[in-house]
Scaffold this active site. Sequence first.
Site, mmCIF file in Angstrom:
data_model
loop_
_atom_site.group_PDB
_atom_site.id
_atom_site.type_symbol
_atom_site.label_atom_id
_atom_site.label_comp_id
_atom_site.label_asym_id
_atom_site.label_seq_id
_atom_site.Cartn_x
_atom_site.Cartn_y
_atom_site.Cartn_z
ATOM 1 N N PHE A 110 -12.851 -8.165 -3.201
ATOM 2 C CA PHE A 110 -12.751 -7.731 -4.602
ATOM 3 C C PHE A 110 -12.042 -8.745 -5.490
ATOM 4 O O PHE A 110 -12.230 -8.749 -6.710
ATOM 5 C CB PHE A 110 -12.053 -6.364 -4.678
ATOM 6 N N LYS A 111 -11.251 -9.630 -4.884
ATOM 7 C CA LYS A 111 -10.528 -10.622 -5.691
ATOM 8 C C LYS A 111 -11.486 -11.527 -6.473
ATOM 9 O O LYS A 111 -11.117 -12.091 -7.500
ATOM 10 C CB LYS A 111 -9.625 -11.481 -4.801
ATOM 11 N N ASP A 112 -12.720 -11.672 -5.976
ATOM 12 C CA ASP A 112 -13.699 -12.518 -6.666
ATOM 13 C C ASP A 112 -13.990 -12.033 -8.079
ATOM 14 O O ASP A 112 -14.268 -12.836 -8.971
ATOM 15 C CB ASP A 112 -15.021 -12.567 -5.887
ATOM 16 N N LEU A 115 -11.139 -13.505 -9.912
ATOM 17 C CA LEU A 115 -10.863 -14.928 -9.679
ATOM 18 C C LEU A 115 -12.083 -15.825 -9.863
ATOM 19 O O LEU A 115 -11.981 -17.039 -9.722
ATOM 20 C CB LEU A 115 -10.240 -15.123 -8.302
ATOM 21 N N THR A 145 -6.600 -13.358 -1.899
ATOM 22 C CA THR A 145 -6.315 -14.078 -3.140
ATOM 23 C C THR A 145 -6.371 -15.584 -2.918
ATOM 24 O O THR A 145 -6.865 -16.328 -3.767
ATOM 25 C CB THR A 145 -4.930 -13.682 -3.700
#
Length: 496
Positions: A110-112, A115, A145
């Site tokens: 989900f960090k994509d 980010l 992350t």
Amino acid sequence: MQYRSTRGSKNQTLNSPAAIIQGLAPDGGLYVPVKFPKADFKLEDLPKLSYKQIAAMIISLFFDDFSKEQIKSAVINAYSEQWDDRSIVPIEKHDHNFYMELFHGPTLAFKDIALQMLPQLMTRAVQIEQTDHKIIILTATSGDTGTASMRGFANQAGTDVIVFYPEGGVSPVQLKQMLSQRGKNLQAIAIKGNFDDAQTEVKKIFNDEHFKMRLIQNDFQFSSANSMNIGRLVPQISYYLYTYGQLVRRQEIKLGDEVNFTVPTGNFGDILAGYYAKKLGLPIKKLICASNENNVLTDFFENGVYDKRRKFHVTNAPAMDILVSSNLERLLFDLYDENNQQIASLMNQLTQRGHYQIDKQIFTQLKHIFSAGFATQKQVQAEIKRIYNYDRYVIDPHTAVGSYVAHQYQKQTSDTTKMIIISTASPYKFPETVYEAITGRECPQTGIPAIKKLHEKLGGQLAIGVRALSDREPHAEKIIEPADMEKMISTILNLK
């Protein structure tokens, strides 16, 4: 729009590009809007909008210092061919609940979502502010992350990325991803300690005035890719609005119906984005905070005491192996009516004593909005198995934490409100745990061979991001003591 620190005076403000570049406030606080924006959209708009349109709308709302053209190009660049699903956020229904899949980006987590956007915002912020210094993205990671920030900022002009992660505290696939990222401006270093050790030292380095002056003298400036950076947090609001709109569009809910979200969380950024979506007017009944055995947040939501003085567990949901949830500070700032002195006092108590207690009135407000629960490692495996047995849907350990806590919440409360579970990572990022959960046998291999073993069991087509894991050889791992992190940064940057 102007921003201020959660620990500073509201007279000390800066615009959104400057807040994004700085990442963390000089006083150790986190940047928040001086005046929380009012939604310039109606609920009935949401079912008609694509993910890109909602993302542009949210970014325009919070970061109005950027031009419409800058935001449009940023969104197009962030959400294009690097995603393996054109919708960006597909929504699956299993066992009567909905799973919001946030792992279809290049690093399978989900960090994509944020980010891929943050580097676009950062480069445009530098242009707006006419910053001459090279931006050093300094980040602590519990796994995802690090990879997502390295992938997002790889070979971005005017930036270097330095990531610190806990030795042995990330999954074999997460480690492979970090050490095999390609880019002349990327560094990933292990520390002998846990995520909290890395994050504490990163915050200390950020607030070291002497070191900050050395950086400036060498034409460098720190920023962060953690959810402490407001430019990382805001893009996460979009998927709450998008999912609601899609459920209305699919006639799973009616416009105006309340929904619940269960969010697996460690650093509290993902669930805080949900809280901000609620503040913008999304009909959220409950935000359910799901933790693993490092259940400091569960205890906090049950008794109003945040206490990090406890055993640290290395679990099968490693991205949540965290005892200091940084973004909780932003929530408390909001609930304490933006009383920066009260927030500074609470955070000082946490640093000096290891715990703090919130006021009864604030605790009552918390209980009205939030619920919480946690899952043990055995419960995580059992939940993966339960969902798989139901209709062959496969979830990763972090999603299993959310799924288990959601299921328990529904049993205990008899709340029939539609439930959306945040699915934070591809099961192929944690193949060892998923294989064992589904088969009942320990996976005989780890890392890439374990992915192949899991794929043999599951069949189907592997996503592009999963296939890419086999393409590159990782660099050798560097391991240092937490006390040597500042020295390592000096060496990497060749500071005079």
